[in-house]
Write a protein that holds these residues in place. Structure first.
Motif, mmCIF file in Angstrom:
data_model
loop_
_atom_site.group_PDB
_atom_site.id
_atom_site.type_symbol
_atom_site.label_atom_id
_atom_site.label_comp_id
_atom_site.label_asym_id
_atom_site.label_seq_id
_atom_site.Cartn_x
_atom_site.Cartn_y
_atom_site.Cartn_z
ATOM 1 N N VAL A 1 -7.007 5.252 -4.517
ATOM 2 C CA VAL A 1 -8.133 4.989 -3.614
ATOM 3 C C VAL A 1 -8.236 3.505 -3.298
ATOM 4 C CG1 VAL A 1 -10.650 5.072 -3.405
ATOM 5 C CG2 VAL A 1 -9.409 7.024 -4.367
ATOM 6 N N PHE A 2 -8.052 2.666 -4.309
ATOM 7 C CA PHE A 2 -8.123 1.216 -4.087
ATOM 8 C C PHE A 2 -7.010 0.740 -3.154
ATOM 9 C CE2 PHE A 2 -6.949 -3.138 -5.387
ATOM 10 C CZ PHE A 2 -8.133 -3.784 -5.081
ATOM 11 N N ALA B 1 0.797 -1.228 0.000
ATOM 12 C CA ALA B 1 0.000 0.000 0.000
ATOM 13 C C ALA B 1 0.832 1.281 0.000
ATOM 14 C CB ALA B 1 -0.973 -0.021 1.177
ATOM 15 N N PRO B 2 1.840 1.442 0.876
ATOM 16 C CA PRO B 2 2.616 2.699 0.841
ATOM 17 C C PRO B 2 3.327 2.925 -0.488
ATOM 18 C CG PRO B 2 3.045 1.501 2.875
ATOM 19 C CD PRO B 2 2.288 0.576 1.982
ATOM 20 N N ALA C 1 -5.583 -1.358 2.103
ATOM 21 C CA ALA C 1 -4.743 -1.252 3.295
ATOM 22 C C ALA C 1 -5.606 -1.190 4.561
ATOM 23 C CB ALA C 1 -3.850 -0.015 3.201
ATOM 24 N N LEU C 2 -6.699 -0.441 4.514
ATOM 25 C CA LEU C 2 -7.603 -0.358 5.669
ATOM 26 C C LEU C 2 -8.255 -1.709 5.952
ATOM 27 C CD1 LEU C 2 -9.320 3.113 5.050
ATOM 28 C CD2 LEU C 2 -7.550 2.546 6.739
ATOM 29 N N GLN D 1 -8.396 -6.564 9.424
ATOM 30 C CA GLN D 1 -8.372 -8.018 9.536
ATOM 31 C C GLN D 1 -7.318 -8.517 10.522
ATOM 32 O OE1 GLN D 1 -10.357 -10.214 8.667
ATOM 33 N NE2 GLN D 1 -11.567 -9.454 6.965
ATOM 34 N N ILE D 2 -6.232 -7.771 10.682
ATOM 35 C CA ILE D 2 -5.197 -8.211 11.627
ATOM 36 C C ILE D 2 -5.320 -7.509 12.972
ATOM 37 C CG2 ILE D 2 -3.592 -8.731 9.758
ATOM 38 C CD1 ILE D 2 -2.160 -6.142 10.308
ATOM 39 N N ALA D 3 -6.271 -6.587 13.099
ATOM 40 C CA ALA D 3 -6.488 -5.897 14.370
ATOM 41 C C ALA D 3 -7.273 -6.797 15.323
ATOM 42 C CB ALA D 3 -7.241 -4.588 14.144
ATOM 43 N N PRO D 4 -7.119 -6.620 16.645
ATOM 44 C CA PRO D 4 -7.845 -7.449 17.620
ATOM 45 C C PRO D 4 -9.302 -7.030 17.753
ATOM 46 C CG PRO D 4 -6.468 -5.852 18.749
ATOM 47 C CD PRO D 4 -6.150 -5.706 17.293
ATOM 48 N N LEU D 5 -10.095 -7.345 16.732
ATOM 49 C CA LEU D 5 -11.511 -7.011 16.710
ATOM 50 C C LEU D 5 -12.345 -8.285 16.761
ATOM 51 C CD1 LEU D 5 -11.497 -4.282 13.900
ATOM 52 C CD2 LEU D 5 -11.459 -3.911 16.379
#
Length: 368
Positions: A86-87, A48-49, A92-93, A98-102
């Motif tokens: 934009v894509f 992404a970057p 990236a978001l 998906q890898i965040a503790p949600l």
């Protein structure tokens, strides 16, 4: 008495279990909705970057006067560049969530709403690539009327129509609650092959890509044939003018005045022929460079989206898709956000020189 001993024994065993639990090392578990794709999310985050920086630099160069492209082509390429940026940010978001503790239910929703983002990029990429091919075809086949057929205003209108069409096509495929699209995306995220089998949404997506790829291939083949005919015509023209000049220059006429007139005529003929040949050669060189850019861009676009079409075909047939194919599919789609500006740098000399100039200025500012 026995009951008291039993209670003491149980209490002591509970204490031992607590002690053993406290002695065990603490590990942070970050669940992902699909554990087999955990590494994929980190790869997309790493791409992404690079995509955002590359597309930002490309957008700046295309808005600059020295980009190596005409105004109409710059507008189309800028629209493609903005959609890729934009894509890349959207993917990236999604990967970050998906890898965040949600909660896994939240990640399921993220997976479901990732599909419209891919659809939007698919529709815009295919449509804008077709516009680029059509514009190039008109430039080559109608060189004297191109500025009358393809104006800046008409190009802006067509780009607006393409964007609006892509949005309108994406809305029915967005997984709103209670819609067939929600069921399709839920089955896809849950890897339920029976739920995605025979979906008319997948038929539409496959047909759209096949149609866009057909237009791209046909126009590219036509442009390739025209380029080859132009090369042969230029070679024949240079050979013909060379024979004319040599024959006129080799004529011997008695009389100083007549000889002077023939010599000047032969020189003017030679200069005029060379000038026409040079102009024709430069025009053909510009057309060839532009064709090389569009041709390479077409190849990259087609091959980047082929894994997604394979995925749709397998899902339509109810075939289980392996995690490896999913990773290849997403990495291939994400790579389209990087390849196009590398193509401009490789095939366009002016674009490459402008890029190097901007990078040198940026490096000089950092040195201060």
């Amino acid at each position: 008495m026995d009951a008291g001993i039993g209670s003491l024994a149980s209490s002591s065993s509970d204490v031992d279990m607590v002690d053993n639990t406290m002695d065990m090392p603490y590990e942070v578990q970050i669940p992902t909705y699909d554990p087999s794709l955990a590494a994929l999310y980190y790869i997309l985050l790493a791409i992404a970057p690079v995509a955002v920086v590359g597309n930002g630099l490309t957008y700046k160069i295309l808005r600059d006067d020295r980009s190596g492209f005409d105004d109409v082509m710059k507008k189309m390429l800028n629209s493609l560049t903005a959609s890729y940026a934009v894509f890349a940010i959207g993917e990236a978001l999604v990967s970050l969530l998906q890898i965040a503790p949600l909660d896994l239910n939240v990640k399921e929703k993220v997976c479901m709403y990732q599909a419209p983002l891919i659809y939007m990029c698919l529709f815009l990429t295919i449509s804008l690539t077709c516009l680029l091919n059509i514009n190039r075809y008109i430039t080559v086949t109608r060189p004297l009327r191109h500025h009358l057929i393809v104006t800046d205003r008409r190009a802006s209108v067509m780009i607006g129509v393409v964007i609006a069409k892509s949005v309108l096509l994406t809305i029915p495929m967005t997984p709103f609650p209670g819609t067939p699209a929600e069921q399709l995306q839920r089955h896809s995220c849950m890897q339920n092959e029976d739920g995605t089998k025979g979906s008319y949404y997948l038929i539409f997506l496959i047909a759209y890509v096949v149609l866009g790829a057909g237009v791209t291939i046909i126009s590219t083949v036509r442009l390739l044939g025209i380029s080859r005919r132009q090369s042969k015509a230029i070679a024949g023209f240079r050979k013909h003018t060379g024979n004319v000049v040599s024959s006129s220059g080799g004529t011997k006429v008695t009389g100083q005045s007549i000889q002077t007139v023939n010599t000047s005529a032969s020189n003017s003929n030679s200069d005029g022929s060379d000038e026409v040949a040079n102009i024709t050669k430069k025009q053909h060189s510009r057309n060839r460079r532009a064709f090389l850019t569009i041709f390479t861009l077409n190849i990259v676009v087609i091959f980047s989206w082929i894994p997604l079409i394979i995925f749709y075909i397998l899902a339509f047939g109810g075939v289980k898709v392996s995690p490896i194919l999913k990773c290849i599919m997403m990495i291939s789609i994400m790579s389209t956000t990087c390849w196009h500006w590398l193509i401009y740098i490789t095939t366009n000399k002016v674009f490459r020189e402008t890029t190097l100039s901007i990078l040198k200025k940026f490096r000089a500012n950092l040195s201060w």
